[in-house]
Design an enzyme around this catalytic site. Structure first.
Site, PDB file in Angstrom:
ATOM      1  N   LYS A 194      45.701 -45.011 -52.332  1.00 45.17           N
ATOM      2  CA  LYS A 194      44.252 -44.903 -52.565  1.00 45.17           C
ATOM      3  C   LYS A 194      43.995 -44.557 -54.024  1.00 45.17           C
ATOM      4  O   LYS A 194      44.830 -43.913 -54.673  1.00 45.17           O
ATOM      5  CB  LYS A 194      43.616 -43.869 -51.640  1.00 45.17           C
ATOM      6  CG  LYS A 194      43.940 -42.427 -51.992  1.00 45.17           C
ATOM      7  CD  LYS A 194      43.144 -41.488 -51.106  1.00 45.17           C
ATOM      8  CE  LYS A 194      43.543 -40.033 -51.338  1.00 45.17           C
ATOM      9  NZ  LYS A 194      42.902 -39.415 -52.496  1.00 45.17           N
ATOM     10  N   HIS A 252      59.819 -39.935 -54.956  1.00 44.52           N
ATOM     11  CA  HIS A 252      59.980 -40.826 -56.111  1.00 44.52           C
ATOM     12  C   HIS A 252      60.993 -40.250 -57.098  1.00 44.52           C
ATOM     13  O   HIS A 252      61.841 -40.966 -57.629  1.00 44.52           O
ATOM     14  CB  HIS A 252      58.630 -41.056 -56.804  1.00 44.52           C
ATOM     15  CG  HIS A 252      57.824 -42.151 -56.186  1.00 44.52           C
ATOM     16  ND1 HIS A 252      57.135 -41.984 -55.000  1.00 44.52           N
ATOM     17  CD2 HIS A 252      57.605 -43.430 -56.553  1.00 44.52           C
ATOM     18  CE1 HIS A 252      56.526 -43.117 -54.693  1.00 44.52           C
ATOM     19  NE2 HIS A 252      56.787 -44.012 -55.619  1.00 44.52           N
TER      20      HIS A 252
END
Lengths: 188, 272
Positions: free
Chosen positions: A103, A35
């Site tokens: 998650k 990222h």
């Protein structure tokens, strides 16, 4: 429900919280370091070596093995998405419509551009059943878990946890947890 | 006992721990699935049980986060070893990383450089204890970061033992779905700042189906939060609370909560 990459806005609109959705096509794995690097590239106006605008982004650092010159995914469940709250918020400025698989949920404004799909944490072995092959790998210098793996998947089963309208399973649970916590703490 | 015996044992223990959950952990997971009522929670628990079976069937790691290599060693004081046990364990981890395989997780804390073999300064993390007898006991606990990141330690006031339950609740509440619930809670009480953290970790080696009243009481409170499997709601936020105590200074009460994900992976061996 079925979802195929590249994803279109109208595909995402059909998904509602609690739906089981089967994801097929290509998913792009990205964790903390990927990222950071994506944002560096995008801010400098450099092209990414993979397509992100309508991607399925998978918060995952797979366990991969090199067999006879080919990469084979052995176990590839989701990582904790909350670590990626900040960079995701920035990344969303550069996409059209994306599905994010992870998650634990995320605490950000998806700007009406993303749905969040939950895949059961720890189920890396089961996930490998739906991963047909490694199409590409980028930025291996970040290490195996942090590199960007482009994976071909077939019917990866997920649960819609945050939909385009902003309905959010985790927020509902959090509200109830806060009430329960108050009650429990009074008793302690 | 030779250097190579320890190396091989360490490799096999990591293989076993990564691929197959112990029977007590599976039983606890199955109990949760059979007694859970929340629909999403049931899907998550079903996936977990299917995943456990599939990993065993295929001989592949249960979770892609094959954890950091943590190794507990008990050396019988009658044993005489003519090799360096730590270097044998380190070699075992290096080879297990290639052979099982394990994901190379260990990195330099500041540069984040990844050597690729799970070995570095202080890694594997080896805890050695000397005990009675003539055996060498090795326990491995590959531990994932999702749960480790949610752990916490508090230096409490000496007479605050009644607040331990509250502290556990605080830790679990702020963790929510992040540590892959249903979790196992290792609780270290007493000893020193670092010692109580070790106790908390060591407690996670215990049979998860055996709890005392104190532990059951905390477990009930934690499950009253309703976080549920994967933080998506449900009755089962935790499957066990496992505690260990150690004597501490009269002026302190260190308490550590080591959170473990549902994949409570560990394996044991005894060498002579």
């Amino acid at each position: 429900m079925e979802l195929r990459s590249p994803v279109k806005r109208e595909d995402l609109e059909k998904l509602s919280v609690g739906d089981v959705v089967y994801v097929s096509g290509y998913v792009i794995t990205a964790r903390d370091s990927a990222h950071r690097r994506m944002l560096e590239y995008l801010k400098e106006g450099k092209d990414l070596p993979f397509e992100i605008k309508n991607a399925v982004i998978y918060h995952c650092g797979p366990l991969v093995e090199r067999r006879n010159g080919e990469w084979v995914v052995i176990s590839a469940g989701p990582t904790t998405s909350a670590r990626l709250n900040e960079p995701t918020e920035e990344l969303l400025n550069y996409v059209d419509a994306v599905a994010i698989i992870g998650k634990g949920g995320m605490e950000i404004d998806f700007k009406g551009k993303a749905v969040y799909l939950s895949y059961t944490g720890g189920c890396g072995a089961l996930a490998s059943k739906s991963i047909k092959k490694v199409k590409e790998v980028h930025w291996l210098d970040l290490g195996m878990p942090e590199a960007v793996w482009v994976l071909e998947v077939e019917r990866l089963p997920c649960i819609v946890a945050i939909d385009l309208r902003g309905n959010n399973v985790y927020e509902e649970v959090r509200r109830r947890v806060e009430e329960n916590y108050k009650r429990l703490v009074e008793k302690v | 006992m030779e250097y190579e015996d320890v190396v091989r044992t360490v490799i096999e223990l990591f293989r076993k721990a990564e691929i197959e959950l112990s029977e007590d952990v599976v039983r606890a997971l199955r109990f949760a699935y059979e007694n859970e009522e929340n629909e999403i929670a049931r899907i998550n628990l079903k996936n977990i049980l299917e995943n456990v079976e599939y990993a065993k069937l295929k001989g592949i790691p249960i979770c892609q986060d094959t954890g950091l290599p943590i190794v507990f060693v008990e050396i019988g004081r009658e044993l005489c070893l003519d090799f360096d046990i730590k270097s044998a364990i380190t070699e075992g981890v290096r080879r297990a990383t290639r052979e099982v395989p394990l994901r190379p997780n260990a990195v330099h804390p500041l540069t984040r450089e990844n050597p690729g073999d799970n070995v570095g300064k202080g890694m594997p993390y080896v805890i050695i204890d000397v005990v009675e007898g003539d055996r060498l006991k090795i326990a491995v606990m590959p531990k994932g970061a999702g749960s480790e990141n949610c752990s916490a330690l508090k230096m409490m006031l000496p007479h605050d033992s009644k607040k331990i339950k509250r502290f556990v609740l605080d830790v679990v509440r702020s963790a929510m779905g992040k540590p892959c619930p249903p979790i196992f809670i290792g609780l270290g009480i007493g000893s020193t700042f670092d010692g109580c953290a070790k106790l908390a970790k060591k407690a996670l080696l215990r049979d998860v189906t055996q709890m005392n009243e104190f532990e059951m009481d905390i477990l009930d409170a934690v499950n009253g939060l309703g976080i549920g499997p994967m933080g998506m709601g449900g009755k089962f936020t935790a499957l066990a609370v496992l505690s260990e105590i150690g004597y501490c200074h009269t002026a302190s009460l260190p308490v550590a909560v080591n959170v473990q994900c549902w994949a409570n992976r560990r394996a044991f061996a005894v060498l002579r």
